[in-house]
Design an enzyme around this catalytic site. Structure first.
Site, PDB file in Angstrom:
ATOM      1  N   ASP A  19       2.493  -6.660   7.640  1.00 60.79           N
ATOM      2  CA  ASP A  19       2.592  -6.654   6.178  1.00 60.79           C
ATOM      3  C   ASP A  19       2.819  -8.067   5.646  1.00 60.79           C
ATOM      4  O   ASP A  19       3.448  -8.893   6.313  1.00 60.79           O
ATOM      5  CB  ASP A  19       3.754  -5.729   5.762  1.00 60.79           C
ATOM      6  N   ASN A  67      -5.018   2.864   2.599  1.00 59.54           N
ATOM      7  CA  ASN A  67      -5.598   1.589   2.170  1.00 59.54           C
ATOM      8  C   ASN A  67      -6.939   1.734   1.430  1.00 59.54           C
ATOM      9  O   ASN A  67      -7.379   0.812   0.744  1.00 59.54           O
ATOM     10  CB  ASN A  67      -5.795   0.625   3.358  1.00 59.54           C
TER      11      ASN A  67
HETATM   12  C1  FPP Z   1      -0.816  -5.684   4.853  1.00 59.98           C
HETATM   13  O1  FPP Z   1      -0.706  -6.785   4.007  1.00 59.98           O
HETATM   14  C2  FPP Z   1      -1.942  -5.818   5.780  1.00 59.98           C
HETATM   15  C3  FPP Z   1      -3.039  -5.011   5.808  1.00 59.98           C
HETATM   16  C4  FPP Z   1      -3.212  -3.866   4.893  1.00 59.98           C
HETATM   17  C5  FPP Z   1      -4.148  -5.210   6.752  1.00 59.98           C
HETATM   18  C6  FPP Z   1      -3.907  -5.989   8.019  1.00 59.98           C
HETATM   19  C7  FPP Z   1      -5.222  -6.380   8.600  1.00 59.98           C
HETATM   20  C8  FPP Z   1      -5.524  -7.534   9.210  1.00 59.98           C
HETATM   21  C9  FPP Z   1      -4.528  -8.574   9.519  1.00 59.98           C
HETATM   22  C10 FPP Z   1      -6.946  -7.843   9.602  1.00 59.98           C
HETATM   23  C11 FPP Z   1      -7.650  -7.036  10.638  1.00 59.98           C
HETATM   24  C12 FPP Z   1      -6.975  -6.795  11.948  1.00 59.98           C
HETATM   25  C13 FPP Z   1      -7.480  -7.014  13.179  1.00 59.98           C
HETATM   26  C14 FPP Z   1      -6.837  -6.369  14.367  1.00 59.98           C
HETATM   27  C15 FPP Z   1      -8.610  -7.894  13.430  1.00 59.98           C
HETATM   28  P1  FPP Z   1      -0.648  -6.533   2.445  1.00 59.98           P
HETATM   29  O2  FPP Z   1      -2.006  -6.745   1.872  1.00 59.98           O
HETATM   30  O3  FPP Z   1      -0.077  -5.188   2.140  1.00 59.98           O
HETATM   31  O4  FPP Z   1       0.302  -7.671   1.961  1.00 59.98           O
HETATM   32  P2  FPP Z   1       1.287  -7.642   0.708  1.00 59.98           P
HETATM   33  O5  FPP Z   1       2.355  -6.640   1.020  1.00 59.98           O
HETATM   34  O6  FPP Z   1       1.789  -9.028   0.653  1.00 59.98           O
HETATM   35  O7  FPP Z   1       0.459  -7.264  -0.490  1.00 59.98           O
END
Ligand code: FPP
Length: 246
Positions: A19, A67
């Site tokens: 996150d 998501n």
């Molecule tokens: C949460 O950050 C993260 C995600 C919803 C996606 C995570 C995916 C990746 C790192 C890329 C793909 C993975 C691989 C294994 C190649 P957020 O957007 O909720 O952050 P925030 O809380 O700051 O808004």
């Protein structure tokens, strides 16, 4: 159930809720999608670090069933990153002994991504150094429901009274994998967000304010040192635990 000597134990299975990508980018006045790209770029080094330490399974929450509700551009960036990751990194990871497993409702993804996922899983299925398990279109509640349905399909003549926790576990998307020992969540929130609800029943929970793009090997070492201080009782009391380990 194994009760281990925690002081020397390396977790067999680490699961991570990655996150904070969006906030990392916004703090730098960049689009959220840049944060996802930075987050994806850091996965390889962490995976290699885990393999070096003897961790056998690393499960990453890449895309939750919830998501889909994000803006279309962000959803397509996340799909694209996953696709690129499979395209660019998988042959190097495969040569390093990494087995890829994808858990989640993959049928919900575009056909070319599904093909790529299945090809990468097939190509790496005999690798043994570490399993990289990517949770994509995954939700813990979805997993339990599909496990019950699959159990029923495999045992059509049995009533639900025959269903046991062990049998259910054999139909979860993680069948054959050990339960989660250490569940890490970056980004400051302290919740499980429908991740591995069944598999993390006895996991140690580690929450850090570090945002995912900042979570490097040194941050992982901090989590592992913290884990090593935890006394895991699995619902027993200390004296029972000592007898089991003796
Ligand atoms: C949460 O950050 C993260 C995600 C919803 C996606 C995570 C995916 C990746 C790192 C890329 C793909 C993975 C691989 C294994 C190649 P957020 O957007 O909720 O952050 P925030 O809380 O700051 O808004």
């Amino acid at each position: 159930m194994t009760v281990q000597n925690q002081a020397t134990a390396t977790p067999q299975h680490i699961a991570i809720i990655m996150d904070g990508n969006g906030r990392w980018a916004q703090k730098r006045h960049m689009p959220r999608t840049v944060g996802h790209a930075k987050g994806a770029a850091g996965v390889k080094a962490l995976l290699q670090h885990c393999a070096k330490l003897g961790v056998k399974y690393l499960t990453l929450f890449a895309f939750s069933t919830e998501n889909w509700g994000r803006p279309a551009e962000e959803v397509s960036t996340l799909m694209g990153l996953f696709f690129q990751y499979l395209e660019k990194e998988m042959s190097a990871l495969a040569n390093a002994g990494v087995r890829l497993k994808v858990i989640g409702d993959v049928a919900g993804f575009p056909p070319e991504l599904q093909t790529r996922i299945h090809a990468a899983e097939a190509a790496t299925q005999h690798n043994q150094a570490i399993t990289l398990c990517v949770a994509a279109n995954y939700g813990g509640q979805w997993d339990m429901v599909q496990a019950v349905k699959n159990w029923h399909a495999a045992n059509p003549t049995l009533s639900a009274n025959h269903l046991t926790p062990d049998q259910l576990a054999q139909h979860l998307s993680t069948a054959g994998m050990p339960d989660v020992d250490l569940l890490i969540r970056t980004g400051g929130e302290q919740r499980i967000s429908n991740f591995l609800l069944w598999q993390a029943a006895y996991a140690e929970l580690y929450f850090t304010d570090s945002l995912w793009p900042e979570f490097d090997e040194a941050e992982l070492n901090k989590a592992l040192h913290w884990y090593a201080t935890r006394e895991r009782r699995f619902g027993l009391v200390q004296t029972q635990k000592l007898k089991e380990t003796a």
